[in-house]
Design an enzyme around this catalytic site. Structure first.
Site, PDB file in Angstrom:
ATOM      1  N   ASP A  31      16.435 -61.521  34.594  1.00 59.02           N
ATOM      2  CA  ASP A  31      15.192 -62.173  34.883  1.00 59.02           C
ATOM      3  C   ASP A  31      15.654 -63.681  35.412  1.00 59.02           C
ATOM      4  OD1 ASP A  31      11.850 -61.850  34.581  1.00 59.02           O
ATOM      5  OD2 ASP A  31      12.484 -63.791  34.954  1.00 59.02           O
ATOM      6  N   ILE A  32      15.114 -64.098  36.551  1.00 62.67           N
ATOM      7  CA  ILE A  32      15.445 -65.519  37.054  1.00 62.67           C
ATOM      8  C   ILE A  32      15.024 -66.501  36.171  1.00 62.67           C
ATOM      9  CG2 ILE A  32      13.633 -66.026  38.589  1.00 62.67           C
ATOM     10  CD1 ILE A  32      15.759 -66.808  40.691  1.00 62.67           C
ATOM     11  N   ASN A  88       3.775 -55.392  33.075  1.00 64.38           N
ATOM     12  CA  ASN A  88       2.799 -56.152  33.360  1.00 64.38           C
ATOM     13  C   ASN A  88       2.056 -55.369  34.439  1.00 64.38           C
ATOM     14  OD1 ASN A  88       3.060 -58.341  31.569  1.00 64.38           O
ATOM     15  ND2 ASN A  88       4.532 -59.290  33.095  1.00 64.38           N
ATOM     16  N   GLU A  96       3.425 -60.418  38.820  1.00 65.03           N
ATOM     17  CA  GLU A  96       3.555 -61.357  39.997  1.00 65.03           C
ATOM     18  C   GLU A  96       4.325 -60.710  40.907  1.00 65.03           C
ATOM     19  OE1 GLU A  96       5.590 -64.585  38.230  1.00 65.03           O
ATOM     20  OE2 GLU A  96       3.714 -65.459  37.287  1.00 65.03           O
ATOM     21  N   HIS A 101       8.608 -52.645  37.425  1.00 62.92           N
ATOM     22  CA  HIS A 101       9.595 -52.939  36.797  1.00 62.92           C
ATOM     23  C   HIS A 101       9.343 -53.247  35.200  1.00 62.92           C
ATOM     24  CE1 HIS A 101       7.475 -56.752  37.950  1.00 62.92           C
ATOM     25  NE2 HIS A 101       7.886 -57.266  37.050  1.00 62.92           N
ATOM     26  N   HIS A 103      10.309 -55.024  31.941  1.00 68.53           N
ATOM     27  CA  HIS A 103      10.922 -56.051  31.166  1.00 68.53           C
ATOM     28  C   HIS A 103      11.497 -55.476  29.740  1.00 68.53           C
ATOM     29  CE1 HIS A 103       8.867 -59.439  33.412  1.00 68.53           C
ATOM     30  NE2 HIS A 103       8.131 -58.533  33.787  1.00 68.53           N
TER      31      HIS A 103
HETATM   32  P1  AMP Z   1       5.847 -60.047  36.460  1.00 70.42           P
HETATM   33  O1  AMP Z   1       4.970 -60.861  36.283  1.00 70.42           O
HETATM   34  O2  AMP Z   1       5.834 -58.686  35.481  1.00 70.42           O
HETATM   35  O3  AMP Z   1       5.596 -59.278  37.808  1.00 70.42           O
HETATM   36  O4  AMP Z   1       7.505 -60.038  36.524  1.00 70.42           O
HETATM   37  C1  AMP Z   1       8.296 -60.438  37.702  1.00 70.42           C
HETATM   38  C2  AMP Z   1       9.303 -61.332  36.994  1.00 70.42           C
HETATM   39  O5  AMP Z   1      10.363 -61.310  38.002  1.00 70.42           O
HETATM   40  C3  AMP Z   1       9.068 -62.665  36.592  1.00 70.42           C
HETATM   41  O6  AMP Z   1       9.614 -62.871  35.145  1.00 70.42           O
HETATM   42  C4  AMP Z   1       9.919 -63.450  37.331  1.00 70.42           C
HETATM   43  O7  AMP Z   1      10.771 -64.635  36.670  1.00 70.42           O
HETATM   44  C5  AMP Z   1      11.068 -62.438  37.853  1.00 70.42           C
HETATM   45  N1  AMP Z   1      11.699 -62.758  38.866  1.00 70.42           N
HETATM   46  C6  AMP Z   1      11.215 -63.370  40.363  1.00 70.42           C
HETATM   47  N2  AMP Z   1      11.981 -63.514  41.256  1.00 70.42           N
HETATM   48  C7  AMP Z   1      13.056 -63.152  40.876  1.00 70.42           C
HETATM   49  C8  AMP Z   1      14.408 -63.113  41.346  1.00 70.42           C
HETATM   50  N3  AMP Z   1      14.597 -63.279  42.436  1.00 70.42           N
HETATM   51  N4  AMP Z   1      15.545 -62.521  40.559  1.00 70.42           N
HETATM   52  C9  AMP Z   1      15.185 -62.109  39.186  1.00 70.42           C
HETATM   53  N5  AMP Z   1      14.136 -62.175  38.762  1.00 70.42           N
HETATM   54  C10 AMP Z   1      13.043 -62.578  39.346  1.00 70.42           C
END
Ligand code: AMP
Ligand code: ZN
Length: 111
Positions: A31-32, A88, A96, A101, A103
């Site tokens: 995760d970024i 989520n 988001e 996916h 976590h």
């Molecule tokens: P969610 O809120 O469950 O949709 O999780 C989306 C996750 O993706 C968040 O924790 C972000 O920090 C992560 N994220 C967004 N863009 C990237 C990216 N380019 N590479 C890795 N993780 C990302």
């Protein structure tokens, strides 16, 4: 595949990302914005919006995802100390990125 989906672009290597694991069905990357020392995203390659959109044909994808989680937890050294697995679901659930996916979060200091 969904054209304007960030995770589809990562899966298809249109956006560079380092995969910790990849097979025909899944990719795993960090995760970024990590919420813990270990924070991985386990992503089915198939574009599924969220848990609400699962169909019968996704059954194997979902069960296999937990097997990948188990292996990644071991590889990251958090299988014994413990970790969380989290989906989520939709905006109100904190989602988001609308590509399914899981976590994998862990690696907190042990007491
Ligand atoms: P969610 O809120 O469950 O949709 O999780 C989306 C996750 O993706 C968040 O924790 C972000 O920090 C992560 N994220 C967004 N863009 C990237 C990216 N380019 N590479 C890795 N993780 C990302
Ligand atoms: Zn997608």
């Amino acid at each position: 595949m969904s054209l304007d989906c960030l995770f589809c672009k990562i899966v298809n290597r249109e956006i560079p990302s380092e995969f910790l694991y990849e097979d025909d069905t899944y990719v795993v990357f960090k995760d970024i914005k990590p919420a813990a020392p270990v924070h991985l995203l386990l992503v089915p390659k198939k574009h599924i919006r969220c848990i609400n959109d699962l169909t019968e044909e996704d059954r194997d994808i979902l069960s296999g995802l937990f097997m990948v989680a188990k292996e990644m937890a071991k590889e990251q050294g958090v299988n014994e100390s413990g970790y969380k697995l989290l989906f989520n679901v939709e905006k109100g659930g904190g989602q988001e990125i609308f590509h399914l996916h899981l976590h994998l979060i862990g690696g907190w200091k042990k007491n």
